[in-house]
Design a protein around this motif. Sequence first.
Motif, PDB file in Angstrom:
ATOM      1  N   ASP A  14      45.030 -58.615  18.706  1.00  0.00           N
ATOM      2  CA  ASP A  14      45.138 -59.754  19.524  1.00  0.00           C
ATOM      3  C   ASP A  14      46.508 -60.518  19.571  1.00  0.00           C
ATOM      4  N   THR A  15      47.186 -60.445  18.417  1.00  0.00           N
ATOM      5  CA  THR A  15      48.630 -61.152  18.651  1.00  0.00           C
ATOM      6  C   THR A  15      49.474 -60.125  19.579  1.00  0.00           C
ATOM      7  N   TYR A  16      49.377 -58.729  19.706  1.00  0.00           N
ATOM      8  CA  TYR A  16      50.199 -58.095  20.751  1.00  0.00           C
ATOM      9  C   TYR A  16      49.698 -58.291  21.969  1.00  0.00           C
ATOM     10  N   VAL A  17      48.303 -58.466  22.282  1.00  0.00           N
ATOM     11  CA  VAL A  17      47.983 -58.866  23.660  1.00  0.00           C
ATOM     12  C   VAL A  17      48.378 -60.450  24.017  1.00  0.00           C
ATOM     13  N   ARG A  18      48.361 -61.380  23.124  1.00  0.00           N
ATOM     14  CA  ARG A  18      48.963 -62.652  23.619  1.00  0.00           C
ATOM     15  C   ARG A  18      50.392 -62.523  23.787  1.00  0.00           C
ATOM     16  N   SER A  38      58.196 -64.586  23.962  1.00  0.00           N
ATOM     17  CA  SER A  38      58.713 -65.882  23.398  1.00  0.00           C
ATOM     18  C   SER A  38      59.055 -65.531  21.897  1.00  0.00           C
ATOM     19  N   THR A  39      60.024 -66.250  21.290  1.00  0.00           N
ATOM     20  CA  THR A  39      60.387 -66.166  20.032  1.00  0.00           C
ATOM     21  C   THR A  39      59.262 -66.311  19.202  1.00  0.00           C
ATOM     22  N   GLY A  40      58.369 -67.214  19.308  1.00  0.00           N
ATOM     23  CA  GLY A  40      57.321 -67.451  18.337  1.00  0.00           C
ATOM     24  C   GLY A  40      56.313 -66.276  18.412  1.00  0.00           C
ATOM     25  N   ALA A  41      56.116 -65.526  19.406  1.00  0.00           N
ATOM     26  CA  ALA A  41      55.319 -64.176  19.515  1.00  0.00           C
ATOM     27  C   ALA A  41      56.080 -63.186  18.884  1.00  0.00           C
TER      28      ALA A  41
END
Length: 264
Positions: free
Chosen positions: A29-33, A77-80
């Motif tokens: 889900d992190t990669y999808v976001r 984004s940097t956060g992602a």
Amino acid sequence: MSLGQQLHPHLPFLRRYARALTGSQAHGDTYVRATLEAIVAAPDEFPRDVDPRLGLYRTFHAIWSSSHLEDSPGAASTGARETIANARLSRITPLSRQALLLTAMEGFSDEDAAYLVDVGPADIESLVNEALKAIEEQTRAKVLIIEDEPIIAMDIETIVRDLGHDVTAIAVTRDEAVREARAERPGLVLADIQLADDSSGIDAVKDILSEFSVPVIFITAFPERLLTGERPEPTFLITKPFQRSTVKAAISQALFFDEATAPA
């Protein structure tokens, strides 16, 4: 129709793929976001010369590939990017398994899969064959099947046995599933969502996981209901009606990560 409206129907299935690819709901889900953040940040860079689903998976693979190399400016984004960096796997899913998942689980053609992983169309067949060879070399596992439809249960059992694994039992209710799991601890569980006595395969799995850890593959005719990204959900999911190759790929990938994280 806006780009968001075009992509929305495909997001549950991208979540399924991302989770199978990473072996984790959270990581997938992190990669999808991160993929969606990249699209929102640079909508003009989204591939417009292909089907929206193909463009979505292509963008996902760009994020996936860059996160395992060097963080590329503008990829997300940097956060992602930092979140992904912190969630990197100790054992990355090989390209051959990506090809197998894209064709067997996600239903892409060889040509589309080649576009997604950036190889020649002729390479996909060899990559898939490489993955299938690796499957044959996997350690044999004991498998518990939780399925109340006899024909489907028999079909799954045949696939499991043909892969060289053993079936410990076929349970049709929540209580029976828990009882069988306690009687002979399985190395893998395949569970339908809705069971014969109106009990839930999800609840059966929760009961089992409260006693010991085991990889789980859920089977359902309504995958979009379990792939919203809003609550704890399955890492591995098979959609009914399923193809033999889909079950084979899901079993292999679930055991791949189980073996990868097992103590040496």
